[in-house]
Enzyme design. Structure first.
Site, PDB file in Angstrom:
ATOM      1  N   HIS A  70      64.313 -35.883  42.177  1.00 49.20           N
ATOM      2  CA  HIS A  70      62.939 -36.295  41.840  1.00 49.20           C
ATOM      3  C   HIS A  70      62.767 -37.793  42.018  1.00 49.20           C
ATOM      4  CE1 HIS A  70      65.064 -36.835  38.010  1.00 49.20           C
ATOM      5  NE2 HIS A  70      64.051 -37.518  37.523  1.00 49.20           N
ATOM      6  N   HIS A  72      62.018 -40.346  40.027  1.00 49.44           N
ATOM      7  CA  HIS A  72      62.345 -41.383  39.040  1.00 49.44           C
ATOM      8  C   HIS A  72      63.370 -42.372  39.611  1.00 49.44           C
ATOM      9  CE1 HIS A  72      60.834 -39.226  35.162  1.00 49.44           C
ATOM     10  NE2 HIS A  72      59.961 -40.097  35.624  1.00 49.44           N
ATOM     11  N   ASP A  74      65.889 -43.858  38.411  1.00 46.03           N
ATOM     12  CA  ASP A  74      67.317 -43.633  38.138  1.00 46.03           C
ATOM     13  C   ASP A  74      67.907 -42.513  39.015  1.00 46.03           C
ATOM     14  OD1 ASP A  74      65.745 -41.890  36.455  1.00 46.03           O
ATOM     15  OD2 ASP A  74      67.493 -41.473  35.216  1.00 46.03           O
ATOM     16  N   HIS A 161      59.827 -31.303  34.262  1.00 44.17           N
ATOM     17  CA  HIS A 161      60.112 -32.752  34.210  1.00 44.17           C
ATOM     18  C   HIS A 161      58.996 -33.639  34.767  1.00 44.17           C
ATOM     19  CE1 HIS A 161      62.608 -36.166  33.448  1.00 44.17           C
ATOM     20  NE2 HIS A 161      62.718 -36.487  34.722  1.00 44.17           N
ATOM     21  N   HIS A 433      62.792 -33.731  28.987  1.00 44.85           N
ATOM     22  CA  HIS A 433      64.175 -33.299  29.202  1.00 44.85           C
ATOM     23  C   HIS A 433      64.400 -32.165  28.214  1.00 44.85           C
ATOM     24  CE1 HIS A 433      65.609 -36.698  31.606  1.00 44.85           C
ATOM     25  NE2 HIS A 433      64.862 -37.470  30.844  1.00 44.85           N
ATOM     26  N   HIS A 455      74.472 -37.311  33.362  1.00 43.91           N
ATOM     27  CA  HIS A 455      73.198 -37.842  32.856  1.00 43.91           C
ATOM     28  C   HIS A 455      73.075 -37.738  31.339  1.00 43.91           C
ATOM     29  CE1 HIS A 455      68.814 -38.498  32.546  1.00 43.91           C
ATOM     30  NE2 HIS A 455      68.812 -38.889  33.811  1.00 43.91           N
TER      31      HIS A 455
HETATM   32 ZN   LIG Z   1      63.781 -38.184  35.440  1.00 43.66          ZN
HETATM   33 ZN   LIG Z   2      66.947 -39.314  34.863  1.00 41.18          ZN
END
Ligand SMILES: [Zn+2]
Ligand SMILES: [Zn+2]
Length: 500
Positions: A70, A72, A74, A161, A433, A455
């Protein structure tokens, strides 16, 4: 004596980032001579090269495919670096909405970084030109369709998410691996939630462990508590700061706020601002992908379009054309008088607009900060959750910063002016999450003999690991649970029938 295992029957797993931490997700899978990279993110609490995964620990030229779960940062923001600055020469895949949003997000993050106060000390990892010149190398794929690349098969499934987020089912020489990325299973206002792929026997599950064994309070209660907190701050004449990541969960919060405002006339004179350079661009992307969202948003879409048509206003309408939300490009145009709600990025208050408003509003006990995302260790958002007496001023002009307490100067570094913190701080999880219980039931349902946790901060991950190991007591075949640290190579044997 057991026969030595043929290395050809081993699955190799290596975390280059996201091992015992949240941030810079990047995992390597190797099996039967095929190599896959999962995600390429940066660490939100670090800068420059230190924010990257440990790319030096692996020969990136051997990677066949890179799958990005995805948009994001990170999970995706080290991708321009991988494509422009390393010897990586594999193929890259992500879903269509992820690719559309990734383009704007990376462009925005490069621009914001080059404007930030400490940019002169910062080595830019890549430029906007690097991003734009490598963007066309990314291949976009559809959900629920299987793709075969150099005899690796992979299928993206919805992960909840954020818009476009995918879980990847990967198959190499008969071995089936499911990578969750970041995922959620609760009913969201706009997203389809994650489900276990049906009728497939999965051998290895690689799952996030962000919340460890913590339990979220039910969604409806959480929304009520959130709105009570926001309206409480407004009722005492304060300003509400909601730090959010530029795109993604912010859209969910805007749906909640806009809906509440439409039902409570007494708040309608109080402005809600969405401070993002991407506000307009993202509305277009979100309108485009309504078909990839859940039934709730599709219904809202039909209602709003009908209303707009009746009003003869065909330029407007649609669920992302909010009634009570104004977009705000920068703070120069912001008239800071009276109560208001501001959603501003970045989500962890590291710099930028959210940090500037925090420094401006923190001294008054009328104001409030409402945190709705997951705060990574080492960021200002995490520090704020401990309600410090004062915070370092990094965005405020030094001569204009309030005189008074100064922070301890370390290693000859210039002392940072400190700002008193009297505003309230509250946290509600809308990070989307899974919580401990949701993750555990998903893991049990997948029923893979090997589970690899990624993660999660180490303490959260270890609690989940113990919980999962305790479930083994009742099982004839025990599930193997791994929680590798960064650069720690796992070798997992998979018995293959060798009747020759
Ligand atoms: Zn994320
Ligand atoms: Zn993440």
């Amino acid at each position: 004596i057991e026969e030595p295992i043929d290395p050809a029957d081993e699955l190799m797993f290596l975390c280059l980032g996201g091992g015992n931490e949240v941030g810079r997700s990047c995992h390597i899978i190797q099996y039967k001579g095929k190599t896959i990279m999962l995600d390429a993110g940066q660490h939100p609490a670090r800068e420059g090269l230190a924010a990257l995964p440990y790319f030096d620990e692996f020969d990136l030229s051997t990677i066949d495919i890179l799958l990005v779960s995805h948009f994001h940062l990170d999970h995706a923001s080290a991708l321009p670096y991988v494509l422009a600055k390393t010897n990586f020469r594999g193929r890259v895949f992500m879903t269509h909405p992820t690719k559309a949003i990734y383009k704007w997000l990376i462009q925005d993050s490069v621009r914001v970084q080059s404007l930030s106060s400490s940019s002169e000390q910062r080595t830019a990892l890549y430029t906007e030109a690097d991003h734009l010149s490598t963007f066309s190398q990314i291949e976009a794929v559809d959900f629920n369709t299987t793709h075969t690349v150099s005899s690796i098969r992979f299928t993206p499934y919805p992960a909840g998410h954020v818009l476009g987020a995918a879980m990847f089912l990967i198959e190499i020489a008969g071995l089936k691996i499911l990578f969750t990325g970041d995922y959620s299973r609760e009913d969201d206002r706009h997203l389809v939630s994650a489900e276990v792929p049906r009728g497939i026997k999965i051998d290895v599950l690689i799952t996030e462990s962000t919340y460890g064994i913590a339990t979220h309070i039910p969604r409806a209660e959480r929304e009520t508590a959130l709105m009570k907190s926001v309206t409480g701050i407004l009722n005492r004449g304060g300003r509400v700061l909601m730090p959010v990541f530029a795109l993604g969960r912010a859209q969910e919060l805007l749906l909640i706020l806009d809906d509440y405002w439409s039902r409570h006339a007494e708040f309608q004179r109080i402005p809600i601002y969405y401070a993002s350079n991407l506000a307009r661009k993202c509305m277009v992307v979100y309108q485009t992908y309504v078909s990839a969202m859940n039934d709730n948003i599709k219904r809202l879409f039909r209602e709003r379009m009908a209303e707009a048509e009746q009003a003869g206003d065909t330029d407007r309408g649609g669920p992302w054309d909010f009634r009570f939300v104004r977009s705000l490009k920068n703070l120069e145009r912001f008239d800071d008088v009276g109560g208001c709600v501001v959603l501003a990025s970045p989500g962890m208050l590291q710099s930028g607009i959210s940090r500037e408003l925090l420094e401006r509003w923190a001294p008054s006990d009328r104001n409030g900060v409402v945190i709705t995302g997951y705060s990574v260790e080492g960021t200002m958002a995490k520090q704020m959750s401990h309600e410090p007496d004062s915070i370092p001023a990094i965005m405020t002009n030094r001569s204009a910063a309030p005189v008074g307490r100064r922070g301890p100067g370390a290693n000859g570094e210039a002392e940072k002016p400190m700002i008193p913190r009297r505003c309230s701080v509250q946290e509600f999880s809308f990070a989307a999450h899974v919580d401990g219980q949701e993750n555990q039931s998903f893991i049990e349902e997948v029923a893979a003999p090997v589970v690899i946790l990624v993660h999660g901060e180490k303490h959260n991950m270890m609690r989940l690991k113990s919980k999962l190991l305790s479930l083994n007591n009742d099982k004839a075949t025990k599930t193997k649970i791994f929680s590798p640290a960064n650069t720690e190579e796992l070798r997992i044997p998979f018995k293959v029938d060798k009747t020759a």
